[in-house]
Scaffold this active site. Structure first.
Site, PDB file in Angstrom:
ATOM      1  N   CYS A  98       0.885  -1.450   0.203  1.00 23.90           N
ATOM      2  CA  CYS A  98       0.182   0.081   0.036  1.00 23.90           C
ATOM      3  C   CYS A  98       0.755   0.874   0.203  1.00 23.90           C
ATOM      4  O   CYS A  98       0.931   1.300  -1.449  1.00 23.90           O
ATOM      5  CB  CYS A  98      -0.930  -0.362   1.071  1.00 23.90           C
ATOM      6  SG  CYS A  98      -2.324   1.260   1.217  1.00 23.90           S
ATOM      7  N   HIS A 185      -3.459  -5.138   0.579  1.00 22.79           N
ATOM      8  CA  HIS A 185      -2.978  -5.468   2.743  1.00 22.79           C
ATOM      9  C   HIS A 185      -3.650  -7.112   2.241  1.00 22.79           C
ATOM     10  O   HIS A 185      -4.557  -7.707   2.394  1.00 22.79           O
ATOM     11  CB  HIS A 185      -3.652  -4.888   3.438  1.00 22.79           C
ATOM     12  CG  HIS A 185      -3.679  -3.168   2.839  1.00 22.79           C
ATOM     13  ND1 HIS A 185      -2.547  -2.762   4.020  1.00 22.79           N
ATOM     14  CD2 HIS A 185      -3.937  -2.239   2.304  1.00 22.79           C
ATOM     15  CE1 HIS A 185      -2.280  -1.143   3.328  1.00 22.79           C
ATOM     16  NE2 HIS A 185      -3.511  -1.089   3.354  1.00 22.79           N
ATOM     17  N   GLU A 187      -2.082  -8.720   4.751  1.00 23.84           N
ATOM     18  CA  GLU A 187      -2.271  -8.344   6.473  1.00 23.84           C
ATOM     19  C   GLU A 187      -3.546  -7.882   7.153  1.00 23.84           C
ATOM     20  O   GLU A 187      -3.039  -8.334   7.805  1.00 23.84           O
ATOM     21  CB  GLU A 187      -0.821  -7.706   6.726  1.00 23.84           C
ATOM     22  CG  GLU A 187      -1.023  -6.442   7.196  1.00 23.84           C
ATOM     23  CD  GLU A 187      -1.020  -5.640   5.742  1.00 23.84           C
ATOM     24  OE1 GLU A 187      -0.980  -3.920   5.673  1.00 23.84           O
ATOM     25  OE2 GLU A 187      -1.523  -5.948   4.941  1.00 23.84           O
TER      26      GLU A 187
END
Length: 237
Positions: A98, A185, A187
């Site tokens: 990002c 993302h 994560e």
């Protein structure tokens, strides 16, 4: 032997989310624990001026997401850019997600800016036009949780696109065996995305918010991308 990864944390979570999620460094540690390649992590919050000591050696440096703009002039961003350029010139492997994806693109000759498309949120799908030896397991289409209003609009000249969509043309790229970046993302968890969406509901507006909430019913390839990252770091090590 475990890979050694330095996580450069470029944000502090909103106060109401800290207790449950701690920070992006912790989210990445939990993500990488779910993929098969052994790795150990050291987290430094560069927004707060924390950096690894010069004598510590790492196999790669990962730059996380952030509320900040990658093209911003904040002093901590300028310090981070100088640090990353030095690591790049030394031949170290760099990973970006990002904000990190945008910052590394900018730093290495590309362009990042506020996207005319507006906010990208929820689960988003990408075509995977290229193949590399570290892109295992193989997928035909990549789905990731996203939360961004900025995009890379021009790539560094030596970069190769590995994920793209009509909404986000340069959603992932690599530069040889040295740089690997994703706009999405890996994560993120669905509940964290939901919490962010609820906090931003007013600014997103009902159409974007509702579509994003609907998309959270789908799975995403976060663990796949985590494995790609670790295979990338291990490749030609």
């Amino acid at each position: 032997m475990s890979l050694r990864i330095c996580i450069l944390e470029t944000d502090v979570l909103r106060p109401e989310l800290v207790e449950q999620y701690q920070g992006y460094g912790r989210m990445f540690e939990q993500l990488f624990a779910r993929q098969p390649i052994a790795a150990e992590f050291s987290v430094y919050n560069v927004m707060n001026g924390q950096y690894p000591p010069d004598d510590l050696q790492f196999d790669a440096y990962l730059v996380t997401g952030s509320k900040a703009d990658s093209f911003g002039n904040d002093p901590w961003i300028q310090t981070l850019k100088a640090f990353l350029l030095d690591r790049y010139q030394r031949g170290d492997k760099l990973l970006g997600v990002c904000f990190g994806h945008q910052l590394l693109a900018l730093l290495l000759g590309g362009k990042a800016e506020r996207a005319t498309q507006g906010w990208g949120v929820g689960v988003h799908d990408y075509q995977v036009p290229g193949r590399a030896p570290w892109m295992s397991p193989e997928v035909q289409e990549l789905s990731l949780l996203i939360s961004h209003q900025d995009q890379v609009t021009a790539l560094p000249e030596n970069a190769t696109v590995i994920a793209s969509s009509p909404f986000c043309q340069f959603a992932a790229f690599h530069i040889g065996d040295q740089v690997l970046c994703f706009q999405g993302h890996p994560e993120f968890m669905h509940d964290y995305s939901r919490a962010l969406l609820d906090l931003r509901q007013q600014s997103l507006g009902p159409v974007v918010y509702d579509a994003a909430i609907d998309s959270l019913g789908r799975e995403h390839h976060g663990t796949t991308v985590a494995e790609w990252m670790m295979r990338f770091v291990a490749h030609n090590r």
